[in-house]
Enzyme design. Structure first.
Site, PDB file in Angstrom:
ATOM      1  N   TYR A 141      53.786  16.762  60.741  1.00 42.02           N
ATOM      2  CA  TYR A 141      54.576  17.696  61.638  1.00 42.02           C
ATOM      3  C   TYR A 141      55.591  18.321  61.089  1.00 42.02           C
ATOM      4  CZ  TYR A 141      56.570  19.770  65.790  1.00 42.02           C
ATOM      5  OH  TYR A 141      57.158  20.664  66.805  1.00 42.02           O
ATOM      6  N   ASP A 234      59.853  16.455  54.054  1.00 41.67           N
ATOM      7  CA  ASP A 234      60.648  16.348  55.265  1.00 41.67           C
ATOM      8  C   ASP A 234      61.084  15.090  55.688  1.00 41.67           C
ATOM      9  OD1 ASP A 234      60.917  17.019  57.718  1.00 41.67           O
ATOM     10  OD2 ASP A 234      59.285  18.057  58.440  1.00 41.67           O
ATOM     11  N   LYS A 262      67.722  14.444  63.247  1.00 42.60           N
ATOM     12  CA  LYS A 262      67.606  13.180  64.058  1.00 42.60           C
ATOM     13  C   LYS A 262      68.623  12.093  63.807  1.00 42.60           C
ATOM     14  CE  LYS A 262      62.701  14.182  65.000  1.00 42.60           C
ATOM     15  NZ  LYS A 262      62.048  14.050  66.148  1.00 42.60           N
TER      16      LYS A 262
HETATM   17  C1  LIG Z   1      58.780  15.275  60.301  1.00 40.87           C
HETATM   18  C2  LIG Z   1      59.499  16.408  61.585  1.00 40.87           C
HETATM   19  N1  LIG Z   1      59.940  17.648  61.024  1.00 40.87           N
HETATM   20  C3  LIG Z   1      60.303  18.430  61.762  1.00 40.87           C
HETATM   21  C4  LIG Z   1      60.411  18.259  63.183  1.00 40.87           C
HETATM   22  C5  LIG Z   1      60.949  19.285  64.166  1.00 40.87           C
HETATM   23  O1  LIG Z   1      62.204  19.305  64.403  1.00 40.87           O
HETATM   24  P1  LIG Z   1      62.804  19.606  65.959  1.00 40.87           P
HETATM   25  O2  LIG Z   1      62.034  19.032  66.909  1.00 40.87           O
HETATM   26  O3  LIG Z   1      64.239  19.143  65.982  1.00 40.87           O
HETATM   27  O4  LIG Z   1      62.609  21.104  65.663  1.00 40.87           O
HETATM   28  C6  LIG Z   1      60.227  17.032  63.569  1.00 40.87           C
HETATM   29  C7  LIG Z   1      60.139  16.869  65.103  1.00 40.87           C
HETATM   30  O5  LIG Z   1      59.491  15.633  65.538  1.00 40.87           O
HETATM   31  C8  LIG Z   1      59.748  16.082  62.725  1.00 40.87           C
HETATM   32  O6  LIG Z   1      59.145  14.882  63.117  1.00 40.87           O
END
Ligand SMILES: Cc1ncc(COP(=O)(O)O)c(C=O)c1O
Length: 412
Positions: A141, A234, A262
């Protein structure tokens, strides 16, 4: 604050005006319980019931909910204005703090959510290479924005939209490959010679729960280098959780760019893209545009500085890992005592359970059922993943293991 104390009343009131009663679709499951307070490893709902929390807001509360040091720093910074709309010393200090724990990076741009940081990284990669295609992996994700929001389609070359409402043109340049298939990644580079701008991956997919096989990360590094594409990690979940700052050091592979969010802000909304200086060429001259009204706001910057200060020496991470390792062991033993064969995979600060002994994708229905049963015993985890924080203590441990035993007992 109203004195109404029923989950049902609050949820009904929420759902009358907000679809599903929640402000993120990730929260639709469990929306009928409405939470009023988080402190340390605990959450309280509006009826005063206490829950041990292993979801931690889906990652941010690495220091526990409402960490006093961060809260103090944010309050002190906020009184001088939240969004000055200009460069601030707080931004400079937060950037320096970030780079002090991401030694391989030279530049940082702050954004406000993980999705935005990913979008920024992809724009930088496309600008630097002059190419369009981005490769990503099934089960991972990267946020809800259209270009990365895809699921497997008819073939690797035709991912399908993850949701209604996406224009096909938005994911036209996205290729979605199975995780851990290095040969297919190589073939895809050959098939799309000089068209691939970047490979983006969660090097450790904590919420999806599939470890990279030996050589996959290093092989991806090599292929991206050979084909002139950028490797983007990521680290929105892994960053500041698996290690102070970047988890890339732990994994032994250095990306070109990485995204963070996060845990880096302990709950305050902040994210960033970081990497070598050359990938940011053109940003200062406005040829490559990265913007955002809330980027670098005072609360976010103070939260980053305080979080890095608290965690830089690694002692917090060692303590969280000790808690998580003990929890992994005790859950497996507790399950075995009830005749349930269970394995715990991943990292102590973010591990996931498998019922079949295999490290399988998160379609593991038994684990999802267990999450629902656990909630009835006042333990909250997300999908099949358990996140630990610096605030989890002996009381939380005993409470959680007892709840786990009871939940397994309910699953007959
Ligand atoms: C690996 C990863 N990248 C990007 C995101 C997107 O982050 P946000 O929800 O702060 O937009 C998430 C959200 O859980 C994530 O787990």
């Amino acid at each position: 604050m109203s004195t109404i104390t029923s989950n049902e009343t609050w949820h009904t009131r929420a759902a009358e005006r907000t679809p599903g009663g929640v402000h993120s679709n990730a929260r639709l499951v469990g929306a009928e319980t409405v939470f009023v307070r988080g402190e340390g490893p605990w959450l309280w709902d509006v009826e005063g019931q206490r829950y041990a929390d292993y979801m931690l807001g889906r990652g941010p509360a690495y220091l526990g909910h409402s960490p006093a040091t961060v809260l103090d720093a944010v309050q002190a910074a906020s009184v001088n204005g939240m969004c000055l709309g200009h460069a601030t010393p707080l931004e400079v200090e937060a950037t320096e703090a970030m780079l002090s724990v991401i030694p391989w990076a030279e530049r940082v741009r702050f954004t406000s959510s993980g999705t935005e940081a990913v979008q920024a990284a992809l724009r930088l990669a496309r600008a630097a290479t002059g190419r369009s295609i981005v490769i990503q992996f099934e089960g991972q994700y990267h946020g809800w924005v259209d270009g990365v929001s895809v699921v497997p389609g008819a073939s690797a070359h035709q991912p399908a939209p993850a949701t209604k409402g996406q224009a096909p043109s938005s994911y036209h340049d996205t290729l979605l490959l199975p995780w851990n298939d290095l040969a297919l990644l190589e073939q895809t580079f050959l098939d799309h010679s000089e068209q691939i701008a970047a490979v983006i991956m969660e090097p450790i997919n904590i919420f999806g729960g599939v470890m990279p096989v030996d050589g996959f990360l290093a092989g991806s590094r090599l292929l991206t280098e050979q084909h002139g594409a950028l490797l983007i990690f990521d680290e929105v979940v892994t960053g500041f959780r698996l290690a102070p700052g970047s988890a890339a050091g732990l994994l032994g592979v250095t990306p070109d760019l990485a995204t963070y969010a996060k845990a880096m802000g302990s709950g305050w909304p902040v994210s960033a893209v970081a990497g070598a200086a050359r990938w940011f060429d053109g940003v200062a001259s406005d040829q490559v545009r990265l913007s955002g009204t809330y980027n670098g706001n005072a609360a976010a910057m103070a939260a980053v500085i305080a979080t890095v200060d608290m965690t830089r020496d690694g002692s917090v991470h060692r303590a969280v890992d000790t808690y998580g390792r003990t929890l992994m062991e005790r859950l497996v033993v507790t399950a075995a005592e009830q005749g349930v064969a269970l394995s715990a995979n991943g990292f102590p600060s973010g591990f996931w359970l498998s019922f079949d002994g295999l490290d399988t994708p998160d379609s593991d229905a038994a684990a999802f059922r267990l999450a629902a049963l656990l909630r009835a015993h006042h333990v909250i985890m997300y999908r099949r993943t358990w996140l630990s924080s610096a605030a989890h203590d002996a009381e939380a441990m005993e409470f959680s293991v007892a709840a786990f035993a009871a939940a397994l007992g309910d699953d007959d």
